[in-house]
Design an enzyme around this catalytic site. Structure first.
Site, PDB file in Angstrom:
ATOM      1  N   LYS A  75       0.858  -1.182   0.000  1.00 26.06           N
ATOM      2  CA  LYS A  75       0.000   0.000   0.000  1.00 26.06           C
ATOM      3  C   LYS A  75       0.897   1.235   0.000  1.00 26.06           C
ATOM      4  CE  LYS A  75      -3.660   2.108   2.866  1.00 26.06           C
ATOM      5  NZ  LYS A  75      -4.453   1.959   4.110  1.00 26.06           N
ATOM      6  N   SER A 150      -9.433   2.012   3.326  1.00 27.37           N
ATOM      7  CA  SER A 150      -8.611   2.756   2.418  1.00 27.37           C
ATOM      8  C   SER A 150      -7.654   1.902   1.593  1.00 27.37           C
ATOM      9  CB  SER A 150      -7.789   3.784   3.195  1.00 27.37           C
ATOM     10  OG  SER A 150      -6.917   3.155   4.096  1.00 27.37           O
ATOM     11  N   SER A 174      -9.379  -0.374   7.518  1.00 20.11           N
ATOM     12  CA  SER A 174      -8.895  -0.270   6.143  1.00 20.11           C
ATOM     13  C   SER A 174      -8.302  -1.523   5.543  1.00 20.11           C
ATOM     14  CB  SER A 174      -7.851   0.837   6.038  1.00 20.11           C
ATOM     15  OG  SER A 174      -8.505   2.052   5.923  1.00 20.11           O
TER      16      SER A 174
HETATM   17  N1  GLN Z   1     -12.339   4.300   6.777  1.00 24.31           N
HETATM   18  C1  GLN Z   1     -11.730   4.697   8.011  1.00 24.31           C
HETATM   19  C2  GLN Z   1     -11.302   6.138   7.930  1.00 24.31           C
HETATM   20  O1  GLN Z   1     -11.540   6.726   6.951  1.00 24.31           O
HETATM   21  C3  GLN Z   1     -10.582   3.812   8.319  1.00 24.31           C
HETATM   22  C4  GLN Z   1      -9.375   4.141   7.586  1.00 24.31           C
HETATM   23  C5  GLN Z   1      -8.218   3.276   7.906  1.00 24.31           C
HETATM   24  O2  GLN Z   1      -8.361   2.247   8.570  1.00 24.31           O
HETATM   25  N2  GLN Z   1      -7.047   3.727   7.495  1.00 24.31           N
HETATM   26  O3  GLN Z   1     -10.748   6.673   8.826  1.00 24.31           O
END
Ligand code: GLN
Length: 477
Positions: A75, A150, A174
């Site tokens: 990532k 994400s 994420s």
């Molecule tokens: N979707 C969550 C956020 O936007 C989690 C993101 C993540 O785990 N990096 O914060």
């Protein structure tokens, strides 16, 4: 009925005795064929081929590491020396890593092959990969739908067979949420299990490096390789890291005590097919002798607000370093230093990141600190205590990974709160700091994958692998 994807959880390309070079070429040609999915921001093709030849030679000489030839994508939040890194943000345009993340170094030391850098939501903020400066990642089952976020690129890479493993990050879901949307396995280990050295910071008290795989065995193998003490991260746990691969089937006859969060399964916001798949799995576990009981977790309505207050507070502080002086993008012709900061940040950060920085700055401001930040810290402790209490009586907590299957591109982009609700069931584990895994659990009427989520007590990843393997072998959905 079993799915094509879940069959994959038991087979493995590496078992077919292909050389590393053949395997790298196989993935590179898939990457080329699936370019429209927008998964990779950089593909290290020549480098991966050269490394494959080197590792093939090592295999011949019997000197190869234990991940020899495992092909891995990263990532775009993990440092890899001399390679580009930008958290899918314009503000890091042109930035090249000056060092390698500990987790990545440990993979390299065991002869894994890094094939490229994967698209994600900007600074890992988002639930659909639509917040990337490079455009969204598409779901491979239905290109009009999101990959999740994400770590969307990382999930689709494993789903579409573009690499064996992806390394992502999970601050509020994420890894697990996109894993569920893409029908693959996604692990968020215990907070502090894996060094965060070289991981771009979002919400430092939540951030965990996580692992996407098709098989539990691969996930366990990678976790045991990258976890553990590291002199570069003072927050990392010094606990001995078990040989997770040897633990997967070590408790095959054990009867576990499994609690499921009834309120999450009975919620009106849960897609009915997800509810049915999870109940079917719970029934099958019960039928095979496990103790399965409902629990009511009265804290659920507080978990998401707690997460979004604390994660944005931490983000506003972590992202203050991107000022146009030290990294990447800088605005053209600023009038003075103040406008250099202001213009660089306004032009460099996307809308969602700006929203979070402002929200985080607000909850940390002198007049609101007690009302929001301090209160959320207290609630976080109470949530963690309540979860820990459940683990005094149960080995696992089961809940859905997501309220719905993969939604349409653009469906929630106009309403941030709607988007935040995609994390409704994944943030518990981050707020409490405990490990959790999402594994495939059938699909809905549109053939979209469903994920079931298992949570266990601190440092009990081995148990997560054990129950996951049991569930995958039940072949319920
Ligand atoms: N979707 C969550 C956020 O936007 C989690 C993101 C993540 O785990 N990096 O914060």
């Amino acid at each position: 009925m079993n799915t094509a994807h879940s069959t994959d959880h038991k087979t493995h390309l590496r078992n077919k005795n292909l050389s590393c070079k053949d395997r790298v070429n196989y993935f590179l040609s898939n990457i080329e064929k699936k370019k429209h999915l927008n998964v990779f921001l950089s593909v290290y093709d020549n480098e991966a081929r050269e490394r494959a030849e080197l590792i093939d030679a090592k295999i011949q000489h019997g000197t190869a590491g234990k991940l020899a030839g495992l092909v891995i994508g990263l990532k775009d939040v993990l440092s890899y020396k001399d390679h580009p890194l930008q958290a899918s943000s314009k503000i890091l345009n042109g930035y090249t890593c000056q060092y390698t993340a500990t987790a990545v170094q440990r993979l390299l030391d065991e002869d894994a092959i890094i094939i490229g850098r994967q698209n994600c939501d900007e600074f890992a903020m988002g639930s659909s990969n639509e917040n990337s400066a490079f455009g969204p990642v598409l779901n491979d089952i239905d290109n009009t739908r999101v990959a999740g976020g994400s770590s969307g690129g990382s999930a689709v890479a494993v789903m579409a067979d573009l690499c064996d493993i992806s390394i992502g990050s999970d601050t509020g879901g994420s890894v697990r949420q996109p894993a569920a949307f893409c029908g693959v396995i996604g692990l968020k280990p215990t907070y502090s299990r894996i060094s965060r050295y070289g991981l771009i910071a979002y919400g430092s008290s939540f951030d965990c490096i996580g692992i996407f795989s098709k098989t539990i065995e691969d996930n366990a193998l990678v976790l045991e390789t990258i976890a553990g003490a590291d002199e570069f991260d003072s927050t990392v746990s010094h606990r001995v890291v078990p040989k997770f691969t040897e633990e997967i089937n070590s408790q095959i006859n054990r009867k576990f005590r499994i609690a499921y969060m009834r309120d999450t399964l009975e919620s009106d916001s849960l897609q009915s097919e997800i509810k049915n798949s999870i109940y079917a799995t719970l029934d099958a576990l019960k039928a095979s002798g496990h103790e399965v009981e409902p629990i009511d977790f009265k804290w659920n309505e507080y978990v998401l607000p707690t997460y979004y207050i604390l994660a944005t507070a931490e983000a506003s502080s972590n992202l203050s370093r991107y000022d146009g002086v030290r990294y990447g993008y800088r605005t053209a012709k600023p009038a003075d230093l103040h406008s250099l900061y202001k213009k660089t940040r306004s032009e460099g950060f996307g809308k969602e990141v700006q929203r979070r920085i402002m929200l985080g700055t607000f909850v940390l401001s002198a007049s609101y600190y007690d009302a929001y930040y301090n209160k959320a810290q207290k609630v976080r402790r109470m949530i963690r205590d309540a979860i820990k209490k459940i683990f005094e009586s149960y080995d696992f907590i089961v809940l859905p990974t997501t309220p719905t299957t993969a939604f349409k591109l653009g469906e929630h982009t106009k309403n941030p709160v709607e988007m935040y609700l995609a994390d409704l069931y994944s943030v518990q584990a981050n707020v409490a700091g405990v490990p959790a895994i999402s594994i495939p659990c059938g699909q809905d009427a549109n053939n979209l994958p469903i994920g079931i989520q298992l949570m266990a007590d601190d440092f009990e990843e081995a148990k997560l692998f054990q129950l996951s393997e049991i569930i995958l072998n039940l072949n319920v959905n």
